[in-house]
Design an enzyme around this catalytic site. Structure first.
Site, mmCIF file in Angstrom:
data_model
loop_
_atom_site.group_PDB
_atom_site.id
_atom_site.type_symbol
_atom_site.label_atom_id
_atom_site.label_comp_id
_atom_site.label_asym_id
_atom_site.label_seq_id
_atom_site.Cartn_x
_atom_site.Cartn_y
_atom_site.Cartn_z
ATOM 1 N N ARG A 63 -15.352 22.758 -6.894
ATOM 2 C CA ARG A 63 -16.771 22.987 -7.217
ATOM 3 C C ARG A 63 -17.115 23.006 -8.705
ATOM 4 O O ARG A 63 -18.279 22.823 -9.062
ATOM 5 C CB ARG A 63 -17.272 24.284 -6.584
ATOM 6 C CG ARG A 63 -17.074 24.375 -5.070
ATOM 7 C CD ARG A 63 -17.687 23.225 -4.325
ATOM 8 N NE ARG A 63 -17.688 23.434 -2.875
ATOM 9 C CZ ARG A 63 -17.854 22.467 -1.990
ATOM 10 N NH1 ARG A 63 -18.031 21.215 -2.402
ATOM 11 N NH2 ARG A 63 -17.850 22.731 -0.698
ATOM 12 N N ASN A 93 -16.875 15.445 -6.082
ATOM 13 C CA ASN A 93 -18.297 15.716 -5.859
ATOM 14 C C ASN A 93 -18.745 17.040 -6.465
ATOM 15 O O ASN A 93 -19.227 17.956 -5.789
ATOM 16 C CB ASN A 93 -18.645 15.649 -4.370
ATOM 17 C CG ASN A 93 -17.814 16.588 -3.514
ATOM 18 O OD1 ASN A 93 -16.735 17.039 -3.912
ATOM 19 N ND2 ASN A 93 -18.312 16.889 -2.326
ATOM 20 N N ASP A 304 -8.946 20.360 3.126
ATOM 21 C CA ASP A 304 -10.381 20.141 2.926
ATOM 22 C C ASP A 304 -11.066 21.463 2.568
ATOM 23 O O ASP A 304 -12.152 21.768 3.051
ATOM 24 C CB ASP A 304 -11.033 19.499 4.147
ATOM 25 C CG ASP A 304 -12.397 18.877 3.810
ATOM 26 O OD1 ASP A 304 -12.786 18.891 2.618
ATOM 27 O OD2 ASP A 304 -13.072 18.390 4.735
#
Length: 424
Positions: A63, A93, A304
């Site tokens: 993050r 991302n 994940d």
């Protein structure tokens, strides 16, 4: 330092026996039975314990930068080490995305400030995850990228994907696919089926994944390239990948622990701790995932790890983000649901957690216990029974569908470059 009497399980070399391991500085220098300790040498008795090559997570989300309320590189690394991981591969991302050298270098430097953990960033395939323009592959590889993925979004421009596979492969790297047809996903919340109907929630059909897998396999066939599929969750996807391997395509694939331990039936109400992407599927899909792990169709178990804040996950399920904490439960779930239930041997399970991801990503100092290699290892108490307590996670994310569940088998020590971290 001398580690004595552990059962070494090393999938890379198919070695399984009780022996001692001598570590000098950061390197393994001897693996033998009954090594005599030198004066003043630290000796650790691991009788009854398993020692294996350090676990490698080739698919996680930290993050930072941009979403530090969910997780930071510091807390993510602490969580990974607590789960027994000696190497992690965070996805791109973030905000800004890891699609340029500046952001890539920032993440690598932040990781170095926190730990010596193997930190191998996965950079975006397309600029801004925008599905329009390829990143500068060679420049990113020269500055520390390990692979490329737009994970979180699919690359749906097949011409662009074809170019990307050829270009990335020409640089001895690989693309990791987020296989999803976004038009079919259509802002769905959970798996399309009896549970979504009962709860009145918009469903995500299985074909959302398998259709994307099918078309991407045809691109791989066309390019004769190497390719890796992330978070595979459906029976049909596994059948397609299995046939592709039989056809000689250079493809590998992973699943995550929640896809061989949970199904849509576990969502008895509107609790977003079960909301993941891809969604939890049916019992038939779960059984297919286990078979895919057994026959080698699925090469890797990746976490994940996708952290969010408690406030976000307590929103109405339609609005809550997809994802759960994964680092600190992955090994326990694998041992409990696969090894202790006789679905995989310990050697087979660990191969999917260390040797296979090391091979796929070409990680030289990870994935094996061998003389001359860096001492990156995980010590496991195979029979330790423990209860998951998400409130004590090292991760900022305290959301887990496994909270309060009893598991059997746990990492009790992580060794990174010869340095021991006791984690209990």
């Amino acid at each position: 330092m001398l580690l004595k009497n552990a059962k070494i399980v090393n999938p890379k070399t198919n070695f399984e026996d009780i022996a001692d391991i001598k570590i000098e500085n950061d390197t393994i220098t001897k693996i033998e039975k009954n090594i005599n300790a030198q004066p003043n040498e630290e000796v650790i008795d691991l009788t009854g314990k398993i020692i294996t090559a350090g676990l490698i997570d080739m698919h996680c989300h930290l993050r930072e930068p941009g979403f530090c309320t969910k997780e930071t590189i510091k807390t993510g690394i602490a969580s990974a080490i607590n789960g027994g991981y000696t190497a992690i591969c965070p996805m791109a991302n973030t905000n800004p995305q890891v699609d340029n050298v500046t952001t890539l270098t920032y993440t690598i430097n932040r990781a170095k400030e926190e730990s010596e953990i193997g930190f191998h960033p996965i950079c975006a395939v397309t600029k801004g995850l925008g599905n329009e323009k390829l990143v500068n592959v060679s420049e990113l590889l020269d500055n520390g990228a390990i692979a490329f993925s737009d994970d979180g979004k699919p690359v749906e421009n097949m011409h662009l994907l074809s170019q990307a596979i050829k270009y990335v492969n020409s640089h001895n790297s690989i693309i990791i696919s987020h296989s999803e047809d976004s038009s079919l996903a259509n802002d769905g919340v959970i798996n399309e089926g009896k549970v979504s109907t009962r709860l009145g929630l918009k469903g995500i059909p299985n074909i959302t994944e398998s259709l994307a897998v099918a078309r991407e396999l045809e691109v791989v066939r066309h390019t004769n390239g190497k390719y890796h599929f992330a978070h595979i969750s459906t029976k049909r996807s596994i059948e397609l990948i299995r046939q592709a391997k039989k056809d000689g395509l250079q493809v590998t694939a992973e699943t995550a622990p929640h896809y061989f331990s949970l199904t849509e039936d576990d969502m008895v109400d509107y609790d977003a701790k079960y909301k993941v992407n891809p969604p939890l599927r049916t019992k038939e899909d779960l059984e297919a995932v286990i078979l895919g792990l057994q026959d080698g169709t699925l090469d890797v178990i990746a976490t994940d790890h996708a952290p969010h804040t408690v406030a976000e996950k307590q929103m109405p399920i339609q609005n809550a983000p997809m994802g759960i904490a994964g680092f600190e439960t992955a090994l326990g779930i694998t041992l409990t649901y696969l090894v202790h239930k006789g679905k995989l041997t310990l050697m087979e399970a660990l191969r999917k957690l260390n040797a296979n991801p090391a091979n796929i990503l070409n990680l030289k100092e990870q994935g094996s216990i061998e003389i001359g290699k860096k001492a990156n290892m995980t010590v496991i108490d195979l029979d330790k029974e423990w209860t998951v307590d998400a409130s004590n996670f090292k991760s900022k994310c305290r959301i887990s569908p496994f909270d309060k569940q009893q598991l059997k088998g746990k990492a009790i020590m992580t060794i990174i470059n010869g340095k021991i971290i006791n984690i209990g």
